[in-house]
Design a protein around this motif. Structure first.
Motif, PDB file in Angstrom:
ATOM      1  N   ASN A 110      -4.139   6.155  -2.761  1.00  0.00           N
ATOM      2  CA  ASN A 110      -5.351   5.357  -2.592  1.00  0.00           C
ATOM      3  C   ASN A 110      -6.582   6.226  -2.379  1.00  0.00           C
ATOM      4  O   ASN A 110      -7.643   5.942  -2.947  1.00  0.00           O
ATOM      5  N   LEU A 111      -6.469   7.302  -1.623  1.00  0.00           N
ATOM      6  CA  LEU A 111      -7.615   8.198  -1.460  1.00  0.00           C
ATOM      7  C   LEU A 111      -8.011   8.802  -2.809  1.00  0.00           C
ATOM      8  O   LEU A 111      -9.199   8.937  -3.110  1.00  0.00           O
ATOM      9  N   LEU A 112      -7.036   9.114  -3.632  1.00  0.00           N
ATOM     10  CA  LEU A 112      -7.318   9.636  -4.970  1.00  0.00           C
ATOM     11  C   LEU A 112      -8.044   8.592  -5.819  1.00  0.00           C
ATOM     12  O   LEU A 112      -9.082   8.881  -6.419  1.00  0.00           O
ATOM     13  N   PHE A 113      -7.516   7.375  -5.846  1.00  0.00           N
ATOM     14  CA  PHE A 113      -8.104   6.329  -6.679  1.00  0.00           C
ATOM     15  C   PHE A 113      -9.469   5.863  -6.166  1.00  0.00           C
ATOM     16  O   PHE A 113     -10.304   5.418  -6.947  1.00  0.00           O
ATOM     17  N   TRP A 114      -9.690   5.948  -4.879  1.00  0.00           N
ATOM     18  CA  TRP A 114     -10.975   5.529  -4.320  1.00  0.00           C
ATOM     19  C   TRP A 114     -12.053   6.597  -4.432  1.00  0.00           C
ATOM     20  O   TRP A 114     -13.233   6.300  -4.264  1.00  0.00           O
ATOM     21  N   ALA A 115     -11.677   7.850  -4.687  1.00  0.00           N
ATOM     22  CA  ALA A 115     -12.662   8.936  -4.775  1.00  0.00           C
ATOM     23  C   ALA A 115     -13.601   8.683  -5.956  1.00  0.00           C
ATOM     24  O   ALA A 115     -13.150   8.369  -7.063  1.00  0.00           O
ATOM     25  N   PRO A 116     -14.913   8.814  -5.740  1.00  0.00           N
ATOM     26  CA  PRO A 116     -15.864   8.458  -6.796  1.00  0.00           C
ATOM     27  C   PRO A 116     -15.798   9.346  -8.039  1.00  0.00           C
ATOM     28  O   PRO A 116     -16.184   8.923  -9.120  1.00  0.00           O
ATOM     29  N   ASP A 117     -15.279  10.547  -7.922  1.00  0.00           N
ATOM     30  CA  ASP A 117     -15.259  11.455  -9.063  1.00  0.00           C
ATOM     31  C   ASP A 117     -13.892  11.566  -9.751  1.00  0.00           C
ATOM     32  O   ASP A 117     -13.712  12.380 -10.645  1.00  0.00           O
ATOM     33  N   THR A 118     -12.925  10.721  -9.359  1.00  0.00           N
ATOM     34  CA  THR A 118     -11.591  10.812  -9.945  1.00  0.00           C
ATOM     35  C   THR A 118     -11.555  10.293 -11.380  1.00  0.00           C
ATOM     36  O   THR A 118     -11.052  10.970 -12.268  1.00  0.00           O
ATOM     37  N   PHE A 119     -12.054   9.107 -11.612  1.00  0.00           N
ATOM     38  CA  PHE A 119     -12.029   8.494 -12.940  1.00  0.00           C
ATOM     39  C   PHE A 119     -13.415   7.965 -13.315  1.00  0.00           C
ATOM     40  O   PHE A 119     -13.564   6.787 -13.622  1.00  0.00           O
ATOM     41  N   PRO A 120     -14.435   8.823 -13.332  1.00  0.00           N
ATOM     42  CA  PRO A 120     -15.789   8.295 -13.561  1.00  0.00           C
ATOM     43  C   PRO A 120     -15.925   7.613 -14.926  1.00  0.00           C
ATOM     44  O   PRO A 120     -15.658   8.212 -15.963  1.00  0.00           O
ATOM     45  N   GLY A 121     -16.293   6.339 -14.886  1.00  0.00           N
ATOM     46  CA  GLY A 121     -16.533   5.582 -16.102  1.00  0.00           C
ATOM     47  C   GLY A 121     -15.307   5.199 -16.895  1.00  0.00           C
ATOM     48  O   GLY A 121     -15.415   4.524 -17.912  1.00  0.00           O
ATOM     49  N   ARG A 170       4.265   3.731  15.015  1.00  0.00           N
ATOM     50  CA  ARG A 170       2.921   3.147  15.121  1.00  0.00           C
ATOM     51  C   ARG A 170       1.820   4.214  15.118  1.00  0.00           C
ATOM     52  O   ARG A 170       0.713   3.984  14.613  1.00  0.00           O
ATOM     53  N   THR A 171       2.122   5.392  15.661  1.00  0.00           N
ATOM     54  CA  THR A 171       1.141   6.476  15.678  1.00  0.00           C
ATOM     55  C   THR A 171       0.829   6.937  14.260  1.00  0.00           C
ATOM     56  O   THR A 171      -0.336   7.127  13.901  1.00  0.00           O
ATOM     57  N   ALA A 172       1.860   7.116  13.443  1.00  0.00           N
ATOM     58  CA  ALA A 172       1.662   7.521  12.052  1.00  0.00           C
ATOM     59  C   ALA A 172       0.920   6.439  11.273  1.00  0.00           C
ATOM     60  O   ALA A 172       0.054   6.745  10.439  1.00  0.00           O
ATOM     61  N   LEU A 173       1.240   5.194  11.544  1.00  0.00           N
ATOM     62  CA  LEU A 173       0.567   4.081  10.881  1.00  0.00           C
ATOM     63  C   LEU A 173      -0.926   4.068  11.233  1.00  0.00           C
ATOM     64  O   LEU A 173      -1.783   3.932  10.354  1.00  0.00           O
ATOM     65  N   ALA A 174      -1.233   4.247  12.497  1.00  0.00           N
ATOM     66  CA  ALA A 174      -2.631   4.263  12.942  1.00  0.00           C
ATOM     67  C   ALA A 174      -3.379   5.453  12.327  1.00  0.00           C
ATOM     68  O   ALA A 174      -4.537   5.315  11.904  1.00  0.00           O
ATOM     69  N   ALA A 175      -2.734   6.602  12.254  1.00  0.00           N
ATOM     70  CA  ALA A 175      -3.357   7.783  11.647  1.00  0.00           C
ATOM     71  C   ALA A 175      -3.627   7.548  10.158  1.00  0.00           C
ATOM     72  O   ALA A 175      -4.677   7.943   9.636  1.00  0.00           O
ATOM     73  N   ALA A 176      -2.701   6.901   9.476  1.00  0.00           N
ATOM     74  CA  ALA A 176      -2.880   6.598   8.056  1.00  0.00           C
ATOM     75  C   ALA A 176      -4.048   5.640   7.858  1.00  0.00           C
ATOM     76  O   ALA A 176      -4.875   5.834   6.956  1.00  0.00           O
ATOM     77  N   GLU A 177      -4.132   4.620   8.682  1.00  0.00           N
ATOM     78  CA  GLU A 177      -5.236   3.661   8.576  1.00  0.00           C
ATOM     79  C   GLU A 177      -6.570   4.349   8.855  1.00  0.00           C
ATOM     80  O   GLU A 177      -7.570   4.049   8.199  1.00  0.00           O
ATOM     81  N   GLN A 178      -6.570   5.288   9.768  1.00  0.00           N
ATOM     82  CA  GLN A 178      -7.800   6.022  10.056  1.00  0.00           C
ATOM     83  C   GLN A 178      -8.200   6.860   8.845  1.00  0.00           C
ATOM     84  O   GLN A 178      -9.375   6.892   8.468  1.00  0.00           O
ATOM     85  N   ARG A 179      -7.248   7.540   8.208  1.00  0.00           N
ATOM     86  CA  ARG A 179      -7.551   8.332   7.002  1.00  0.00           C
ATOM     87  C   ARG A 179      -8.077   7.443   5.877  1.00  0.00           C
ATOM     88  O   ARG A 179      -8.978   7.848   5.142  1.00  0.00           O
ATOM     89  N   LEU A 180      -7.503   6.254   5.747  1.00  0.00           N
ATOM     90  CA  LEU A 180      -7.933   5.327   4.700  1.00  0.00           C
ATOM     91  C   LEU A 180      -9.278   4.677   5.015  1.00  0.00           C
ATOM     92  O   LEU A 180      -9.974   4.211   4.116  1.00  0.00           O
ATOM     93  N   PRO A 216     -11.544  -2.342  -4.184  1.00  0.00           N
ATOM     94  CA  PRO A 216     -11.016  -3.587  -3.610  1.00  0.00           C
ATOM     95  C   PRO A 216      -9.492  -3.628  -3.531  1.00  0.00           C
ATOM     96  O   PRO A 216      -8.929  -4.568  -2.988  1.00  0.00           O
ATOM     97  N   LEU A 217      -8.810  -2.630  -4.076  1.00  0.00           N
ATOM     98  CA  LEU A 217      -7.344  -2.653  -4.144  1.00  0.00           C
ATOM     99  C   LEU A 217      -6.722  -1.641  -3.202  1.00  0.00           C
ATOM    100  O   LEU A 217      -7.298  -0.583  -2.937  1.00  0.00           O
ATOM    101  N   LEU A 218      -5.511  -1.955  -2.725  1.00  0.00           N
ATOM    102  CA  LEU A 218      -4.702  -1.003  -1.964  1.00  0.00           C
ATOM    103  C   LEU A 218      -3.359  -0.917  -2.675  1.00  0.00           C
ATOM    104  O   LEU A 218      -2.532  -1.828  -2.599  1.00  0.00           O
ATOM    105  N   PHE A 219      -3.155   0.179  -3.405  1.00  0.00           N
ATOM    106  CA  PHE A 219      -1.909   0.383  -4.137  1.00  0.00           C
ATOM    107  C   PHE A 219      -0.773   0.728  -3.177  1.00  0.00           C
ATOM    108  O   PHE A 219      -0.970   1.440  -2.201  1.00  0.00           O
ATOM    109  N   PHE A 220       0.426   0.232  -3.489  1.00  0.00           N
ATOM    110  CA  PHE A 220       1.561   0.485  -2.605  1.00  0.00           C
ATOM    111  C   PHE A 220       2.894   0.634  -3.338  1.00  0.00           C
ATOM    112  O   PHE A 220       3.916   0.910  -2.704  1.00  0.00           O
TER     113      PHE A 220
END
Length: 143
Positions: free
Chosen positions: A68-79, A21-31, A86-90
């Motif tokens: 997900n952090l990669l895909f959500w970053a604004p400069d990863t795939f500009p345009g 649960r600690t790792a899960l909470a840390a991951a959710e915080q990072r996301l 809105p998505l969470l890849f898994f």
């Protein structure tokens, strides 16, 4: 429950040790957002599900966060693609297409993102349906 669901769909599926649960909470915080309840419950049972041909049907928690952090970053795939916020890849099909929960609006359905066309198609009603369908003997493009 999740291990049994996966094993019923494909005997021989492999699992990783569960996250705590600690790792899960840390991951959710990072996301900066909570994981869908079904996915969180699965990860507390097994840190990912590996199907036939070592296909990561459900990624490890670390990979979920990093991708997900990669895909959500604004400069990863500009345009290049529609927004991924809105998505969470898994998970993926081993051929480049990835599976995701829709976070906005929150719903249990799972969609597949086609990396070649940038289309987002409905794939499963919820995580149990996804596991049953993706692990069955239907090939990589079962949806």
């Amino acid at each position: 429950m999740w291990k049994e669901t996966a094993t019923e769909a494909r005997p021989g599926v492999t699992f990783r040790p569960p996250v705590d649960r600690t790792a899960l909470a840390a991951a959710e915080q990072r996301l900066g957002r909570d994981l869908p309840a079904q996915l969180a419950a699965l990860l507390l049972e097994t840190d990912g599900v590996v199907g036939a041909y070592a296909k990561d049907v459900v990624w490890s928690l670390d990979r979920i966060v990093e991708q997900n952090l990669l895909f959500w970053a604004p400069d990863t795939f500009p345009g290049l693609y529609m927004p991924f916020d809105p998505l969470l890849f898994f998970g993926d099909n081993g051929g480049g297409d990835q599976f995701a929960f829709v976070l906005t609006p929150e719903r249990p359905d799972i969609f597949v993102w086609d990396h070649e066309t940038d289309s987002r198609l409905w794939a499963a009603r919820e995580l149990e349906d996804y596991l049953q369908r993706s692990l069955a003997d239907g090939g990589d493009w079962w949806w």
